[in-house]
Design a protein around this motif. Structure first.
Motif, PDB file in Angstrom:
ATOM      1  N   ILE A  22      13.491  -1.544   3.933  1.00  0.00           N
ATOM      2  CA  ILE A  22      12.991  -0.604   4.935  1.00  0.00           C
ATOM      3  C   ILE A  22      12.088   0.466   4.337  1.00  0.00           C
ATOM      4  CG2 ILE A  22      15.077  -0.944   6.336  1.00  0.00           C
ATOM      5  CD1 ILE A  22      15.900   1.912   5.391  1.00  0.00           C
ATOM      6  N   GLU A  23      12.009   0.538   2.996  1.00  0.00           N
ATOM      7  CA  GLU A  23      11.385   1.696   2.360  1.00  0.00           C
ATOM      8  C   GLU A  23       9.891   1.839   2.623  1.00  0.00           C
ATOM      9  OE1 GLU A  23      12.391  -1.357  -0.968  1.00  0.00           O
ATOM     10  OE2 GLU A  23      13.233  -0.683   0.940  1.00  0.00           O
ATOM     11  N   HIS A  24       9.159   0.729   2.767  1.00  0.00           N
ATOM     12  CA  HIS A  24       7.709   0.844   2.994  1.00  0.00           C
ATOM     13  C   HIS A  24       7.413   1.357   4.408  1.00  0.00           C
ATOM     14  CE1 HIS A  24       7.287  -2.613  -0.156  1.00  0.00           C
ATOM     15  NE2 HIS A  24       7.742  -1.498  -0.680  1.00  0.00           N
ATOM     16  N   LEU A  25       8.195   0.928   5.368  1.00  0.00           N
ATOM     17  CA  LEU A  25       8.052   1.425   6.732  1.00  0.00           C
ATOM     18  C   LEU A  25       8.465   2.892   6.812  1.00  0.00           C
ATOM     19  CD1 LEU A  25       7.616   1.206   9.766  1.00  0.00           C
ATOM     20  CD2 LEU A  25       9.860   0.090   9.945  1.00  0.00           C
ATOM     21  N   MET A  26       9.586   3.244   6.175  1.00  0.00           N
ATOM     22  CA  MET A  26      10.036   4.638   6.186  1.00  0.00           C
ATOM     23  C   MET A  26       9.013   5.554   5.508  1.00  0.00           C
ATOM     24  SD  MET A  26      12.788   4.625   7.924  1.00  0.00           S
ATOM     25  CE  MET A  26      13.137   6.361   7.668  1.00  0.00           C
ATOM     26  N   ALA A  27       8.368   5.062   4.449  1.00  0.00           N
ATOM     27  CA  ALA A  27       7.341   5.850   3.767  1.00  0.00           C
ATOM     28  C   ALA A  27       6.160   6.112   4.695  1.00  0.00           C
ATOM     29  CB  ALA A  27       6.875   5.133   2.502  1.00  0.00           C
ATOM     30  N   ALA A  28       5.764   5.100   5.474  1.00  0.00           N
ATOM     31  CA  ALA A  28       4.661   5.283   6.418  1.00  0.00           C
ATOM     32  C   ALA A  28       5.010   6.349   7.455  1.00  0.00           C
ATOM     33  CB  ALA A  28       4.327   3.954   7.098  1.00  0.00           C
ATOM     34  N   LEU A  29       6.240   6.312   7.964  1.00  0.00           N
ATOM     35  CA  LEU A  29       6.670   7.300   8.947  1.00  0.00           C
ATOM     36  C   LEU A  29       6.631   8.707   8.345  1.00  0.00           C
ATOM     37  CD1 LEU A  29       9.681   5.349  10.485  1.00  0.00           C
ATOM     38  CD2 LEU A  29       7.498   5.824  11.605  1.00  0.00           C
ATOM     39  N   ARG A  30       7.219   8.865   7.160  1.00  0.00           N
ATOM     40  CA  ARG A  30       7.223  10.180   6.528  1.00  0.00           C
ATOM     41  C   ARG A  30       5.821  10.615   6.156  1.00  0.00           C
ATOM     42  NH1 ARG A  30       9.091  13.417   7.811  1.00  0.00           N
ATOM     43  NH2 ARG A  30      11.287  13.086   7.356  1.00  0.00           N
ATOM     44  N   GLY A  31       5.037   9.694   5.626  1.00  0.00           N
ATOM     45  CA  GLY A  31       3.683  10.034   5.207  1.00  0.00           C
ATOM     46  C   GLY A  31       2.802  10.504   6.350  1.00  0.00           C
ATOM     47  N   LEU A  32       3.088  10.031   7.564  1.00  0.00           N
ATOM     48  CA  LEU A  32       2.322  10.438   8.749  1.00  0.00           C
ATOM     49  C   LEU A  32       3.019  11.555   9.525  1.00  0.00           C
ATOM     50  CD1 LEU A  32       1.085   6.967  10.048  1.00  0.00           C
ATOM     51  CD2 LEU A  32      -0.221   8.697   8.817  1.00  0.00           C
ATOM     52  N   ILE A  48       7.260  -7.771   4.945  1.00  0.00           N
ATOM     53  CA  ILE A  48       6.707  -7.198   3.713  1.00  0.00           C
ATOM     54  C   ILE A  48       5.194  -7.007   3.826  1.00  0.00           C
ATOM     55  CG2 ILE A  48       6.351  -9.412   2.527  1.00  0.00           C
ATOM     56  CD1 ILE A  48       7.699  -6.170   0.914  1.00  0.00           C
ATOM     57  N   LEU A  49       4.547  -7.787   4.718  1.00  0.00           N
ATOM     58  CA  LEU A  49       3.102  -7.708   4.919  1.00  0.00           C
ATOM     59  C   LEU A  49       2.394  -7.850   3.567  1.00  0.00           C
ATOM     60  CD1 LEU A  49       3.193  -4.960   7.675  1.00  0.00           C
ATOM     61  CD2 LEU A  49       3.091  -7.437   7.968  1.00  0.00           C
ATOM     62  N   ASP A  50       1.579  -6.862   3.149  1.00  0.00           N
ATOM     63  CA  ASP A  50       0.889  -7.035   1.855  1.00  0.00           C
ATOM     64  C   ASP A  50       1.642  -6.364   0.708  1.00  0.00           C
ATOM     65  OD1 ASP A  50       0.398  -4.344   2.230  1.00  0.00           O
ATOM     66  OD2 ASP A  50      -1.731  -4.461   1.701  1.00  0.00           O
ATOM     67  N   GLY A  51       2.872  -5.898   0.978  1.00  0.00           N
ATOM     68  CA  GLY A  51       3.667  -5.264  -0.066  1.00  0.00           C
ATOM     69  C   GLY A  51       3.466  -3.767  -0.175  1.00  0.00           C
ATOM     70  N   SER A  52       2.678  -3.203   0.757  1.00  0.00           N
ATOM     71  CA  SER A  52       2.438  -1.761   0.756  1.00  0.00           C
ATOM     72  C   SER A  52       2.812  -1.191   2.125  1.00  0.00           C
ATOM     73  CB  SER A  52       0.963  -1.472   0.441  1.00  0.00           C
ATOM     74  OG  SER A  52       0.141  -1.715   1.576  1.00  0.00           O
ATOM     75  N   SER A  53       2.390   0.040   2.391  1.00  0.00           N
ATOM     76  CA  SER A  53       2.643   0.682   3.693  1.00  0.00           C
ATOM     77  C   SER A  53       1.414   0.710   4.589  1.00  0.00           C
ATOM     78  CB  SER A  53       3.113   2.133   3.482  1.00  0.00           C
ATOM     79  OG  SER A  53       4.389   2.203   2.920  1.00  0.00           O
ATOM     80  N   ILE A  54       0.278   0.234   4.101  1.00  0.00           N
ATOM     81  CA  ILE A  54      -0.983   0.490   4.812  1.00  0.00           C
ATOM     82  C   ILE A  54      -1.018  -0.137   6.206  1.00  0.00           C
ATOM     83  CG2 ILE A  54      -2.258  -1.455   3.782  1.00  0.00           C
ATOM     84  CD1 ILE A  54      -3.594   2.124   4.518  1.00  0.00           C
ATOM     85  N   LYS A 182       5.866   3.218  -6.857  1.00  0.00           N
ATOM     86  CA  LYS A 182       7.214   3.753  -7.076  1.00  0.00           C
ATOM     87  C   LYS A 182       7.413   5.059  -6.299  1.00  0.00           C
ATOM     88  CE  LYS A 182       9.293   0.828  -9.858  1.00  0.00           C
ATOM     89  NZ  LYS A 182      10.448   0.043  -9.387  1.00  0.00           N
ATOM     90  N   LEU A 183       6.376   5.887  -6.231  1.00  0.00           N
ATOM     91  CA  LEU A 183       6.483   7.123  -5.458  1.00  0.00           C
ATOM     92  C   LEU A 183       6.472   6.835  -3.960  1.00  0.00           C
ATOM     93  CD1 LEU A 183       4.356   9.680  -7.505  1.00  0.00           C
ATOM     94  CD2 LEU A 183       6.834   9.395  -7.427  1.00  0.00           C
ATOM     95  N   LEU A 184       5.721   5.825  -3.539  1.00  0.00           N
ATOM     96  CA  LEU A 184       5.772   5.383  -2.141  1.00  0.00           C
ATOM     97  C   LEU A 184       7.212   5.015  -1.768  1.00  0.00           C
ATOM     98  CD1 LEU A 184       3.318   2.866  -0.460  1.00  0.00           C
ATOM     99  CD2 LEU A 184       5.769   2.628  -0.180  1.00  0.00           C
ATOM    100  N   ASP A 185       7.867   4.239  -2.625  1.00  0.00           N
ATOM    101  CA  ASP A 185       9.264   3.867  -2.386  1.00  0.00           C
ATOM    102  C   ASP A 185      10.160   5.100  -2.296  1.00  0.00           C
ATOM    103  OD1 ASP A 185       8.907   1.110  -2.282  1.00  0.00           O
ATOM    104  OD2 ASP A 185       9.354   0.809  -4.408  1.00  0.00           O
ATOM    105  N   ALA A 186       9.950   6.056  -3.202  1.00  0.00           N
ATOM    106  CA  ALA A 186      10.782   7.259  -3.219  1.00  0.00           C
ATOM    107  C   ALA A 186      10.614   8.058  -1.932  1.00  0.00           C
ATOM    108  CB  ALA A 186      10.422   8.126  -4.429  1.00  0.00           C
ATOM    109  N   ILE A 187       9.385   8.166  -1.444  1.00  0.00           N
ATOM    110  CA  ILE A 187       9.134   8.879  -0.183  1.00  0.00           C
ATOM    111  C   ILE A 187       9.871   8.189   0.957  1.00  0.00           C
ATOM    112  CG2 ILE A 187       7.338   9.404   1.520  1.00  0.00           C
ATOM    113  CD1 ILE A 187       5.452   9.898  -0.910  1.00  0.00           C
ATOM    114  N   GLY A 188       9.822   6.849   0.982  1.00  0.00           N
ATOM    115  CA  GLY A 188      10.513   6.106   2.031  1.00  0.00           C
ATOM    116  C   GLY A 188      12.015   6.262   1.960  1.00  0.00           C
ATOM    117  N   ASP A 189      12.567   6.195   0.754  1.00  0.00           N
ATOM    118  CA  ASP A 189      14.014   6.330   0.602  1.00  0.00           C
ATOM    119  C   ASP A 189      14.485   7.741   0.967  1.00  0.00           C
ATOM    120  OD1 ASP A 189      14.463   3.703  -0.138  1.00  0.00           O
ATOM    121  OD2 ASP A 189      14.273   4.118  -2.280  1.00  0.00           O
TER     122      ASP A 189
END
Length: 205
Positions: A22-32, A48-54, A182-189
């Motif tokens: 769930i971490e990439h989706l959660m990172a997108a939510l927090r990042g926005l 997983i899409l492309d492995g990022s949050s974009i 790794k920081l993207l993951d941390a933001i999501g977590d």
């Protein structure tokens, strides 16, 4: 609701519903800056899409963000908290600006040692972190798939590194994509804490 953190973040509830990665989706939510969203999923793993949050970032922006009248919840870090295990360390410390700082050290020369710092302001998550992909060593792929993870894994949705270097034909999206992810993951977590963290996160290894 976090029940597992081996290789990805897994949440579950008392009814037996369980969702992993769930971490990439959660990172997108927090990042926005999204505090309130209903997410419906009909499988056991977030795509997983492309492995990022974009892709999540673009979909949220396309759908639109609605300001609400409720006050935003924030968690203010008042004193430093550190957890250390050998050379690995993670900390939260006071900061008026949400800041994420990280360092990784890998024996593999294609990854090596990398550091990065991001203050989460002015929508810079989208430009600085959102397209940075998850990565793994080729030797880890079989283990992940044996554990039921990354079953759709390929060079289309992760950066894979072997003894000869980066296996992806197009290479990296930026020279320090590894630590940025790794920081993207941390933001999501850390988004699972339930509010914007007013403090500085630092993760070492």
């Amino acid at each position: 609701n976090v029940v597992d953190t081996r290789l990805c973040t897994v949440i579950a509830n008392e009814h037996g519903a369980r969702v992993s990665t769930i971490e990439h989706l959660m990172a997108a939510l927090r990042g926005l800056g999204i505090d309130n969203a209903l997410i419906e999923i009909d499988g056991g793993e977030v795509p997983i899409l492309d492995g990022s949050s974009i892709a999540f970032v673009k979909a949220i922006e396309e759908a639109g963000i609605e300001p609400q009248s409720a006050p935003r919840r924030a968690i203010k870090i008042l004193k430093e908290v550190i957890y250390q295990d050998g050379a690995r360390k993670v900390s939260l410390s006071p900061s008026a600006i949400p800041t994420y700082k990280g360092r990784i050290d890998y024996d593999n020369p294609s990854i090596g040692s990398q550091e990065y710092v991001l203050s989460l302001v002015n929508g810079n998550f989208k430009h600085d972190l959102a397209d940075c992909r998850t990565f793994c060593l080729k030797s880890d792929v079989d283990m992940m798939q044996a554990n039921g993870l990354a079953l759709g894994g390929s060079l289309d949705n992760a950066v894979v590194v072997d003894d000869n270097g980066i296996m992806n034909e197009d290479g990296l999206r930026c020279h320090n994509e590894f630590i940025r992810h790794k920081l993207l993951d941390a933001i999501g977590d850390l988004a699972l804490a339930g509010g914007l963290i007013l403090g500085q996160y630092e993760g070492v290894r």
